[in-house]
Design an enzyme around this catalytic site. Structure first.
Site, PDB file in Angstrom:
ATOM      1  N   ASP A  74       0.896  -1.179  -0.034  1.00  0.00           N
ATOM      2  CA  ASP A  74      -0.002  -0.048   0.015  1.00  0.00           C
ATOM      3  C   ASP A  74       0.951   0.978  -0.037  1.00  0.00           C
ATOM      4  O   ASP A  74       1.868   1.031   0.218  1.00  0.00           O
ATOM      5  CB  ASP A  74      -0.966  -0.021   1.101  1.00  0.00           C
ATOM      6  CG  ASP A  74      -0.288  -0.516   2.579  1.00  0.00           C
ATOM      7  OD1 ASP A  74       1.100  -0.598   2.786  1.00  0.00           O
ATOM      8  OD2 ASP A  74      -1.025  -0.781   3.481  1.00  0.00           O
ATOM      9  N   ASN A 143      -7.625  -2.519  14.476  1.00  0.00           N
ATOM     10  CA  ASN A 143      -8.537  -2.959  13.780  1.00  0.00           C
ATOM     11  C   ASN A 143      -9.112  -4.025  13.035  1.00  0.00           C
ATOM     12  O   ASN A 143      -9.849  -4.394  12.639  1.00  0.00           O
ATOM     13  CB  ASN A 143      -9.297  -1.610  13.213  1.00  0.00           C
ATOM     14  CG  ASN A 143      -8.409  -1.314  11.919  1.00  0.00           C
ATOM     15  OD1 ASN A 143      -7.663  -1.918  11.658  1.00  0.00           O
ATOM     16  ND2 ASN A 143      -9.005  -0.294  11.402  1.00  0.00           N
ATOM     17  N   HIS A 145      -7.119  -4.565  10.119  1.00  0.00           N
ATOM     18  CA  HIS A 145      -6.753  -4.342   8.741  1.00  0.00           C
ATOM     19  C   HIS A 145      -5.437  -4.849   8.269  1.00  0.00           C
ATOM     20  O   HIS A 145      -4.593  -5.191   8.994  1.00  0.00           O
ATOM     21  CB  HIS A 145      -6.502  -2.854   8.297  1.00  0.00           C
ATOM     22  CG  HIS A 145      -5.716  -1.786   8.915  1.00  0.00           C
ATOM     23  ND1 HIS A 145      -5.692  -0.702   9.167  1.00  0.00           N
ATOM     24  CD2 HIS A 145      -4.340  -2.270   8.966  1.00  0.00           C
ATOM     25  CE1 HIS A 145      -4.406  -0.237   9.375  1.00  0.00           C
ATOM     26  NE2 HIS A 145      -3.621  -1.283   9.293  1.00  0.00           N
ATOM     27  N   GLU A 150      -9.627  -2.101   5.520  1.00  0.00           N
ATOM     28  CA  GLU A 150     -10.206  -1.376   6.710  1.00  0.00           C
ATOM     29  C   GLU A 150     -11.592  -2.545   6.929  1.00  0.00           C
ATOM     30  O   GLU A 150     -12.032  -3.009   5.968  1.00  0.00           O
ATOM     31  CB  GLU A 150     -10.894   0.140   6.782  1.00  0.00           C
ATOM     32  CG  GLU A 150      -9.608   0.913   6.337  1.00  0.00           C
ATOM     33  CD  GLU A 150      -8.376   0.982   7.611  1.00  0.00           C
ATOM     34  OE1 GLU A 150      -8.308   0.199   8.407  1.00  0.00           O
ATOM     35  OE2 GLU A 150      -7.944   2.157   7.658  1.00  0.00           O
TER      36      GLU A 150
HETATM   37  C1  F6R Z   1       1.635  -1.268   6.068  1.00  0.00           C
HETATM   38  C2  F6R Z   1       0.293  -2.199   6.021  1.00  0.00           C
HETATM   39  C3  F6R Z   1      -0.475  -1.840   7.312  1.00  0.00           C
HETATM   40  C4  F6R Z   1       0.338  -2.168   8.729  1.00  0.00           C
HETATM   41  C5  F6R Z   1      -0.475  -2.150   9.931  1.00  0.00           C
HETATM   42  C6  F6R Z   1       0.393  -2.247  11.378  1.00  0.00           C
HETATM   43  O1  F6R Z   1       2.227  -1.486   4.773  1.00  0.00           O
HETATM   44  O2  F6R Z   1      -0.112  -2.413   5.057  1.00  0.00           O
HETATM   45  O3  F6R Z   1      -1.622  -2.836   7.572  1.00  0.00           O
HETATM   46  O4  F6R Z   1       1.072  -3.400   8.498  1.00  0.00           O
HETATM   47  O5  F6R Z   1      -1.086  -0.798   9.922  1.00  0.00           O
HETATM   48  O6  F6R Z   1       1.335  -1.129  11.316  1.00  0.00           O
HETATM   49  P1  F6R Z   1       2.342  -1.351  12.591  1.00  0.00           P
HETATM   50  O7  F6R Z   1       3.383  -2.445  12.260  1.00  0.00           O
HETATM   51  O8  F6R Z   1       2.977   0.194  12.512  1.00  0.00           O
HETATM   52  O9  F6R Z   1       1.654  -1.614  13.625  1.00  0.00           O
END
Ligand code: F6R
Length: 254
Positions: A74, A143, A145, A150
């Site tokens: 992403d 959450n 995701h 989401e």
């Molecule tokens: C990042 C991504 C997100 C993160 C998620 C957890 O490329 O796709 O899904 O993996 O938000 O983020 P952290 O590791 O910062 O807790």
């Protein structure tokens, strides 16, 4: 410790550092077995330790990335790759500038382009043309995701524009001066894109991920917990530190 729950493998490591090392070893093994592997990569705090270890392994000549192709999950939208908050910048700083992945083999949704449909279609097409992602690294949001898919996502989605959840904007505010500066939109691989990858390694660390990890692995499969769809993937490994694993281990062991 390695556990099997339904078709899922759960590896629990003592701490963040060992979680990252284990993930790095799996990724390096993939590249050793298949040097022209197609890798799906994630950003965020969780995989930083994995990238650090991979850089060390590269410097010691233990792994060679010269033939791999990478696709990131992403990117915020719109954003320029030179912006320090972009995931393109993150990837350079944490990984690409230290290793020998070829520039032309790096793929991150191009969020400086205006035509969103074109960005998304091109991305899917490019993934398909490689024959598909061999190994996908995932983190997970509080959450549930994965990528930026989401809660209430359509499971059949491919790469698409997403509106970030309030919870995600809050969680990612730590990377920005103010939470108002967190972009509201992003381009993300869809759930279908992720489910089509051949192998998935999901990393999670810390007590704040314990509940969502438990729901993901043992809860009902629902768009309200996007990661719960991983229960249906044929080859998924969760690498967790003790804190993130605490609730799911309690549930599985009782
Ligand atoms: C990042 C991504 C997100 C993160 C998620 C957890 O490329 O796709 O899904 O993996 O938000 O983020 P952290 O590791 O910062 O807790």
């Amino acid at each position: 410790m390695k556990h099997q729950y339904k078709n899922m493998t759960i590896i629990v490591k003592n701490d963040y550092d060992n979680m990252g090392k284990k993930a790095a070893r799996i990724l390096a093994a993939q590249v050793t077995i298949k040097p022209n592997s197609i890798l799906g990569l994630a950003t965020g705090s969780t995989p930083e330790g994995m990238y650090k270890k991979l850089v060390k392994m590269y410097q010691k000549d233990e792994v060679d990335f010269s033939e791999v192709t990478t696709f990131n999950l992403d990117e915020y939208y719109p954003i320029n790759a030179s912006n320090k908050q972009s995931y393109a910048y993150y990837m350079q700083q944490h990984f690409f500038k230290y290793v020998n992945v070829k520039d032309e083999a790096i793929n991150i949704p191009n969020s400086s382009m205006k035509d969103i449909n074109l960005i998304c279609e091109n991305y899917e097409e490019k993934i398909r043309a490689t024959g598909g992602i061999d190994l996908q690294i995932l983190g997970i949001g509080n959450n549930g995701h994965i990528g930026f898919n989401e809660p209430d996502v359509h499971f059949e989605s491919e790469t698409h524009l997403v509106t970030l959840d309030e919870a995600t904007i809050k969680a990612n505010a730590r990377f920005f001066d103010k939470s108002q500066n967190v972009p509201k939109l992003a381009i993300s691989m869809g759930i279908r894109t992720i489910m089509q990858t051949k192998k998935i390694v999901l990393l999670a660390s810390g007590a704040n991920k314990a509940q969502i990890i438990c729901d993901t692995i043992t809860g009902v499969i629902t768009p309200k917990v996007p990661a719960s769809i991983l229960q249906l993937h044929q080859d998924v490994v969760f690498i967790l530190d003790k804190e993130a694993a605490s609730k799911v281990m309690d549930r599985i062991n009782h």
